[in-house]
Design a protein around this motif. Sequence first.
Motif, PDB file in Angstrom:
ATOM      1  N   ALA A 163       0.838  -1.201   0.000  1.00  0.00           N
ATOM      2  CA  ALA A 163       0.000   0.000   0.000  1.00  0.00           C
ATOM      3  C   ALA A 163       0.874   1.252   0.000  1.00  0.00           C
ATOM      4  N   PRO A 164       0.329   2.389  -0.380  1.00  0.00           N
ATOM      5  CA  PRO A 164       1.097   3.643  -0.317  1.00  0.00           C
ATOM      6  C   PRO A 164       1.485   3.974   1.118  1.00  0.00           C
ATOM      7  N   GLU A 167       1.056   9.605   4.129  1.00  0.00           N
ATOM      8  CA  GLU A 167       1.686  10.845   3.697  1.00  0.00           C
ATOM      9  C   GLU A 167       2.445  11.538   4.815  1.00  0.00           C
ATOM     10  N   GLN A 194      -2.478  -6.045  -5.857  1.00  0.00           N
ATOM     11  CA  GLN A 194      -1.912  -4.909  -5.112  1.00  0.00           C
ATOM     12  C   GLN A 194      -1.221  -3.927  -6.052  1.00  0.00           C
ATOM     13  N   GLN A 197      -3.903  -1.668  -7.445  1.00  0.00           N
ATOM     14  CA  GLN A 197      -4.346  -0.672  -6.480  1.00  0.00           C
ATOM     15  C   GLN A 197      -3.320   0.438  -6.296  1.00  0.00           C
ATOM     16  N   TYR A 198      -2.073   0.063  -6.320  1.00  0.00           N
ATOM     17  CA  TYR A 198      -1.038   1.084  -6.159  1.00  0.00           C
ATOM     18  C   TYR A 198      -1.011   2.033  -7.359  1.00  0.00           C
ATOM     19  N   HIS A 201      -3.839   4.458  -7.102  1.00  0.00           N
ATOM     20  CA  HIS A 201      -3.513   5.495  -6.113  1.00  0.00           C
ATOM     21  C   HIS A 201      -2.623   6.564  -6.741  1.00  0.00           C
ATOM     22  N   SER A 204      -4.535   8.874  -9.050  1.00  0.00           N
ATOM     23  CA  SER A 204      -5.530   9.757  -8.432  1.00  0.00           C
ATOM     24  C   SER A 204      -4.913  10.797  -7.493  1.00  0.00           C
ATOM     25  N   GLN A 205      -3.772  10.488  -6.888  1.00  0.00           N
ATOM     26  CA  GLN A 205      -3.226  11.342  -5.843  1.00  0.00           C
ATOM     27  C   GLN A 205      -2.101  12.273  -6.289  1.00  0.00           C
ATOM     28  N   ARG A 206      -1.343  11.864  -7.255  1.00  0.00           N
ATOM     29  CA  ARG A 206      -0.177  12.671  -7.582  1.00  0.00           C
ATOM     30  C   ARG A 206      -0.573  13.962  -8.288  1.00  0.00           C
TER      31      ARG A 206
END
Length: 573
Positions: A163-164, A167, A194, A197-198, A201, A204-206
């Motif tokens: 998982a990430p 933060e 996995q 999913q990474y 992430h 969507s987040q960067r």
Amino acid sequence: PPPPPPPPPPPPIGHFSDTGLADVEIPVGENSRYRAPQLLQGYRDFVDATSGSDPDIVTKNSFKVKRADNCTRTFHVGDRGDMRTVMRPIFKSMGLCESPIESSDIMWIRPWEKMEAFFRPKVLPPGMVVNAIGGLPQQIGRKAALARLQVNCFRRFGHDQFAPLPEESPHCRFTKRSFAVQREEDKVQMKYKQFRQYNLHLLSQRSARASSGGKLKHQIWILKPQQGFNQVGIHMLSMPEESMESDVAVAEWITKRIGGGKWVLQEYIMNPMTFQGHKFDLRIWSIVTSLDPLRIHLQGMGIPKVSQWQFSNEPAYVKNQCIHVLFPGTSECYYAKDPMVKILNPYPQDTNVPFWWNNMYPEGERFWSKMVWPTVEHRIVELMLMARDSILHIDHQLKRKGFRYKRVFFLQPDFVFDDGGNGFMVEVNTNGYMIGNLHKAFFNLHAFQVAVVKLLGASGYPQKKKYVAALRQQTASFCAELQGGCTKSIEREIWELVHEEMHASRTWYRIFPALPTTNDYVRLFLNTPQWANSITPLDRLMIHWLERDWWPKHHRDENQTVIVHTTGLESQD
């Protein structure tokens, strides 16, 4: 009542107790269960691992051969090309004479990987300096080593390795995320769910954006063979958004792109720092001069390796290794007729000058020195603390067995940086390769290599005569204040720290041990419970010594060379 049962017998030689190594002739491999002594008194039977720079360390050595009148010290180098053409002239220019292994004061060879090499009393006399530390190449020098150490770090903090990272966590960020892949014919082994999913992430987040504007619709991954060398076998892969839609789509993407063998998929930084719009990485030079107490010195500038192509993170340029990994570049990178080719002239050779700071994105000296460079210091120390845990038993076994010679290790990690100034290691070169000025147009490094061999003790620390008497007075007073005092071996480790400091030059400086009041990463390690077992009593003692704030009077000249002043307590040692 019946008498109490007798205490359990000590573990037999060659076996492990609950706390780790009991007593073996030659330890082999990792031992993650081993722990350093909890108190300084536990080191009472250890010898030090310092150089022959003080006369009471080395008595008359029967291994020494007769030296020429103009020789004060001797050296031995291996047969590899850089050792003969770079290191040999450096030692000779310092007044050292070449000699067989068993009669040399310093030996510069390809770092040993077999443990038997470290346990040879007739070849390794007291005070010799050898550029090898038992177990360290295996811990950090393999393609999958950084990923494995990062997984161990995740476990230490209770993070999911797939998982990430949270933060808010400042830990375990010394490299980017990697996934292991193994393929045998049609059978592929990988945590593909996995992996999907990474990727979702990241998408969507960067804050990464395509070079032409708009949101990026793909993620780049670097595919490396686990047993590869340099850039051999490296491929750049683009994973489009549609391949992340389902587990089946991810499995199909992997199956189509990855051939037989064992591989590592490493996350690529989509929005890196750039120099004049070109991607770069930095070769960082660091020298480990002791494992316990841990002493690490860093060259205060990076060695830029800059692409000759303008950077693009567009899918059309993913396969172009001239943009992403081949720095400064091959002849194909230089002579290609693509509009993205922009040959850098002049080529940057120093990260401590305005030409570097002012052509960066983000730019500015303050951003570089206060935001970017501290991440290099932090990541290297964190890496060494993680790596040391499993090989500390080797160092301690050598000291228990009376092997009093200095073991050093030359680290050359490659760092990349995102546009937030965060540094990440791509890999760590551990072969001790020294290029000198062989590629002077890009890397003018001879003077810095001369400086590092002086720092680690090749010349015998000639300035010590100006301060050694005062130093011994200070360490005697310091040890007298400690409960139980300190052994002569521990005192010599303090002397060695001071000798290294007083013979630094050409931007080389110590990053560990360091004062927690002025170094955030040291304060972080000391105040985080998960690092408690990785900081040894000798580490804490050396930090305590630094808090005493005593150094011989000195200054640094225009080349950052330490010049020791006369103290009035000169020694004839």
